[in-house]
Structures are given as C-alpha cells and as structure tokens.
Design an enzyme around this catalytic site. Structure first.
Site, PDB file in Angstrom:
ATOM      1  N   LYS A  15      25.126  14.037 -25.295  1.00 54.31           N
ATOM      2  CA  LYS A  15      26.372  14.030 -26.067  1.00 54.31           C
ATOM      3  C   LYS A  15      27.462  14.771 -25.293  1.00 54.31           C
ATOM      4  O   LYS A  15      27.197  15.797 -24.659  1.00 54.31           O
ATOM      5  CB  LYS A  15      26.117  14.689 -27.423  1.00 54.31           C
ATOM      6  CG  LYS A  15      27.265  14.631 -28.413  1.00 54.31           C
ATOM      7  CD  LYS A  15      26.834  15.249 -29.745  1.00 54.31           C
ATOM      8  CE  LYS A  15      27.933  15.233 -30.788  1.00 54.31           C
ATOM      9  NZ  LYS A  15      27.465  15.826 -32.068  1.00 54.31           N
TER      10      LYS A  15
ATOM     11  N   SER B 263      28.046  13.281 -36.161  1.00 52.21           N
ATOM     12  CA  SER B 263      28.969  13.031 -35.066  1.00 52.21           C
ATOM     13  C   SER B 263      28.285  12.587 -33.779  1.00 52.21           C
ATOM     14  O   SER B 263      28.957  12.272 -32.796  1.00 52.21           O
ATOM     15  CB  SER B 263      29.786  14.304 -34.784  1.00 52.21           C
ATOM     16  OG  SER B 263      28.913  15.356 -34.372  1.00 52.21           O
TER      17      SER B 263
ATOM     18  N   SER C  60      24.558  16.246 -38.022  1.00 48.95           N
ATOM     19  CA  SER C  60      25.160  15.351 -37.026  1.00 48.95           C
ATOM     20  C   SER C  60      24.167  14.637 -36.119  1.00 48.95           C
ATOM     21  O   SER C  60      24.545  13.707 -35.410  1.00 48.95           O
ATOM     22  CB  SER C  60      26.163  16.121 -36.155  1.00 48.95           C
ATOM     23  OG  SER C  60      27.287  16.463 -36.906  1.00 48.95           O
TER      24      SER C  60
END
Length: 524
Positions: free
Chosen positions: A76, A171, A195
């Site tokens: 990420k 996210s 997330s």
C-alpha cells in the site's frame, strides 16, 4: 500459475517448475492487463525484475532466504519504500521518494520477496471505498467476474455498463484488488478502523489485522498512532499465517512493538471442535445489516455448533458508543499527525510566499483534499482547551470501557468472536458516492473499528456469494496475541465453506481461465 496459493507457488519455485523471473514477468504483464482496475499507483518494474533475477541466482546456488523468496508482493502506498515514490494518494506527497524502507517492507525484502509496486488507496488512508485518492478510484475485480455479470450485468443496458463497476472498499482497496485479480500473491495494507478487512471482504479474499504491537509501524505514514496496524491481504488463511510469521516481532525503531520474541507457526486443522467456544455479540445485529449477511452469519454459527463447538450469545454493551468514540479519537490524532505536512521540510509547498502563515495555509489547502481537511478541522475542534475534557478525554474513557467489554467476554471462556465484516456485499461506485465520506466511514467501519480500539487481532474470511454473485465475508476476533488460535479457527471455517474463486472474464486468455471450487451446498 497465478491463481495458486503463496505456499503452492513457493513449492513450485523450489522444485524448479517456474523461475522467479518468469513469475515476476507473468505478474507484471497481468498488472498491465488489469490496469483499468487502477489498483497500482506505481509499478516498480525495473526494481522487481532485478529482485527476481537475484532470487533466481539464489535458487541456482541453493541458498534461498525463505518461503517468500521470489514471491511477487505489493505494498500500500502509505508505507515508505526506499527509492520508490510514496504518495499516500495525495498531492501533499506526490513526488516524495523516501530514503528508507518501512520495517515491514524491509522484512519482506530480507526474505527475498519481489516488490511489484505500490497500491492505490483513499488519500492518507481516510475513507472506506478507495475512491478519494488523487489517482482516481479503485475498481473491484468482481465487477468483471462471470459470477456477477451472469446475474446482474446481462440485464443492464450496454451504454450504462461502464458505470456498473463496484467499489473495493477502503482504504486498502488497491492492495485488495491486486491480490483478488491475481497480480500478486500477498499485499500489505494498513488497518486503523477496518481498512484491511473491509476491502478484503468486498474483494473475496482474506484480510488479517494483527494484535496492536505485534508488527512494527515504523515507516507506515501514520493516521492514528494508537490504532494503526499493518494489515495482511492474501487469498487464503495459510498464506496470511506465512506472511505474519515474516513480519511479526519486536522492532527497536518502534517502541510500541512488544518485547517478547515471536515464534512463527504452521497452521493445523483442529479435529475436535468440542473444545472451542464461539461468541456471537448481540450488539452486532446492527441497523442496516443486510438479510443475506445476517443469514450467512447465522449459518456460520450453526456450522460451528453442528461440529460440536459451543456457540454462545455474548454482550459487548459499549459497542453502541464505539463508532462515535472512534471518530473523536481518530480525528484528534489525525489533526496531530497531519501537522507535520507544513510545506517546510518535505512534500508539497505552495508558491504563495507572501508570509510563512500564508504559505503554510495555502500548502495545506492545495495538498489535502476535502476529506483530510475535514478530519483535521474536526480533530482540532475536539482538542480545543474548552472541548478537550468533554470530547477527547471522554472518548478515551469510553475506549477503555470498550476494551474492557472484550476482556470480560474472553475471560468468560469465549475463544473467538464471530461477527459480520461489512453490512452487505459491495455496491456500485455511482451508489457509493451519493453519500459523503464521513457517513460512509461510519456505516462501513461499524463491525471492524472496535477491534482496533481494543488492539485485538481480527480476520475476515470470504464466506459465500450473495444473490448478485458478489463476495460476503465474516469476521473472527481473537484474544490479544493469540493469532495462532484465531487463524486456526479461520482456516477450519475456510475449509468448510469452500468459497469459490473469482472467474475473471476478458482478462485472462483462454489458456489461463481461472478455475474455481464448487460452492458448498451448505452455503448455497
């Protein structure tokens, strides 16, 4: 070859049935073929191929570094990666190249993993849809699956078909889409209030949030220091255990990691479920929970009971306050953490230089989107001298009560809690953006954020397909630092439900059509 598990591809590499370079090239070509998903912000092709060649040389010499040697992974884009741009999907950090690796990234590289690139997210990980970053929203691979299209898209008008794509959840949506679409075998996400688990559930994969303090946060650009945890996204529970074994352990660069040494473990399937006690929190029968998800939750409880486990309804009485408490604490820490982005040391700097104050204000206005600015303003409001006691201190006290609820339940003999992960299956992007980010986050984190506030490990396991042909996941919450027990239960459950693998249409050529398991009659 790309649809197998991490463990299986590791065995294939060791047996010489595929080379690290071949595997890396296949993944890179598939990243390009699935570019429309927008899962990746940066593709580190040159670096990845070099790492694959080095891995290949180690295999030739018989000196491999571990089970991850030669395995393609993704990270990420809020983890620092030396020499590779790290943006947090924000104008504030666009063009920023860190001088060091996050500890978790370094641990992957030390094991010989091949870093393919950085994945897309909500700006600074603030969101629940992976729709709010500057690089555009991430598309859920299930939007293009045969399972979904056979049931839903065939009845839509062709001119509207492109608007029917589904969100990944957020996210860590880019990481979830990357794993779900077979472009990598594992990916790192971050988990502050769900997330990692939220997008994992929507993308039909496994998402693990470890106990707070088990994995180093050094090099993870902070959102909420007291809740942030690096998350692990894989296609099966066994693979999550392998990655956890590599990442867990004390880090002298992170004072919040535990001092006790971590012993990696290999998951076994338990045969005697009668010694297991599963808790069903009654407060998780939340408003908005879809009838399909509720039915699957009930069937899952029956599955454990029929296997001999004890299934008990339990109470977590302060759950009703948890989402409000979470948002007060979250925005307060966001306001503090975002103060470092002032245009002076690094990151975006406004050209408006009339004064330091003007430059500072303009930098933050240009660098942050509305969601980030809104959370900063909320957090600063809660931290004002006249509000501090009534909001921040009260929220801290409620957080303690929420954590105490979990302690009481586990002390009563419960081994693992079984809950939904999300209210329902995923929804089209056009539906998702009808509500604002704050409302969506409050809805979508309702089952996940309490585990972050209590610092407990939690994992979401894909359970079944909805009537629309989309994944629905269920969550297991375990005792602190009891990842082995949690993952063992999750693995047993995974084996029982036999979740079908995604069948991607028009992406893989005919010779590489993705096979899938039959859905169990129990969950049909």
């Amino acid at each position: 070859m790309l649809r197998v598990s991490l463990r299986e591809i590791s065995a294939a590499l060791k047996e010489g049935r595929v080379t690290p370079t071949e595997l890396c090239q296949r993944c890179l070509s598939f990243i390009k073929a699935t570019k429309f998903l927008n899962a990746y912000i940066t593709i580190a092709e040159e670096t990845a191929l070099k790492q694959a060649e080095e891995s290949e040389e180690r295999y030739r010499r018989g000196q491999i570094l571990g089970d991850l040697d030669g395995i393609p992974v993704a990270v990420k884009d809020n983890f620092n990666t030396a020499g590779i741009e790290t943006t947090c999907a924000s104008n504030m950090l666009k063009g920023y190249i860190p001088p060091y690796n996050a500890t978790v990234v370094q641990k992957l590289l030390d094991q010989g993993a091949v870093l393919l690139g950085k994945t897309n997210l909500d700006e600074f990980a603030m969101g629940s849809g992976s729709t709010d970053g500057i690089f555009g929203p991430v598309r859920n691979p299930w939007s293009y699956s045969r399972q979904y299209r056979d049931k839903c898209v065939q009845n839509s008008h062709p001119e509207k078909e492109d608007s029917n794509w589904l969100i990944t959840g957020g996210s860590s949506g880019g990481s979830a889409a990357a794993v779900s679409s077979f472009t990598c075998f594992a990916a790192l996400g971050s988990d502050t209030g769900g997330s990692t688990r939220n997008p994992a559930a929507h993308c039909g994969i496994v998402g693990l949030k470890p106990t707070y303090g088990l994995i180093s946060r050094h090099g993870l650009i902070p959102l909420v220091n007291s809740m942030d945890v690096p998350g692990i996204l894989t296609r099966c529970v066994d693979d999550a255990a392998i990655v956890l074994g590599v990442l867990a352990g004390h880090d002298p660069k992170d004072s919040t990691t535990v001092q006790d040494p971590f012993k990696s473990f290999e998951l076994t399937c338990f045969t005697d479920a009668s010694k297991l006690c599963i808790g069903i929190p009654k407060e998780y029968h939340a408003p908005g929970l879809s009838s399909e998800t509720l039915a699957l939750w009930s069937k899952a409880a029956d599955l454990f009971e029929n296997a001999g486990a004890k299934v008990i309804e339990v109470s977590l009485p302060h759950t009703r306050y948890s989402i409000v408490c979470y948002h007060v604490l979250c925005t307060s820490e966001v306001a503090s953490n975002m103060a470092r982005f002032d245009g002076l040391e690094y990151g975006h700097r406004s050209s408006m230089d009339k004064s330091t104050e003007v430059m500072y204000a303009a930098t933050r206005r240009e660098g942050f989107n509305d969601v980030v600015r809104g959370r900063i303003l909320s957090g600063n409001y809660f931290l004002l001298k006249q509000n501090y006691e009534n909001y921040f201190i009260k929220a801290q006290k409620v957080r303690r009560l929420i954590a105490k609820d979990f302690v009481n339940v586990f002390h009563s003999g419960i081994d693992v809690l079984l809950t939904p992960t999300t209210l329902s299956d995923t929804i089209p992007y056009v539906e998702f953006i009808k509500e604002d980010n704050r409302t969506r986050s409050a809805q979508d984190d309702i089952f996940t954020q309490a585990a972050n506030m209590a610092g407990l490990p939690a994992i979401t396991v894909p359970t079944a397909l909805s009537e629309k042909g989309l994944p629905v996941g269920l969550q297991f919450i375990g005792r602190a630092f009891q990842e082995q027990q949690l993952l063992t239960v999750a693995k047993w459950f995974e084996k029982q439900v036999k979740f079908p693998m995604i069948q991607l249409q028009g992406i893989m050529d005919h010779g590489h059509t993705v096979s899938h398991h039959q859905k169990s009659a129990f969950f049909s």
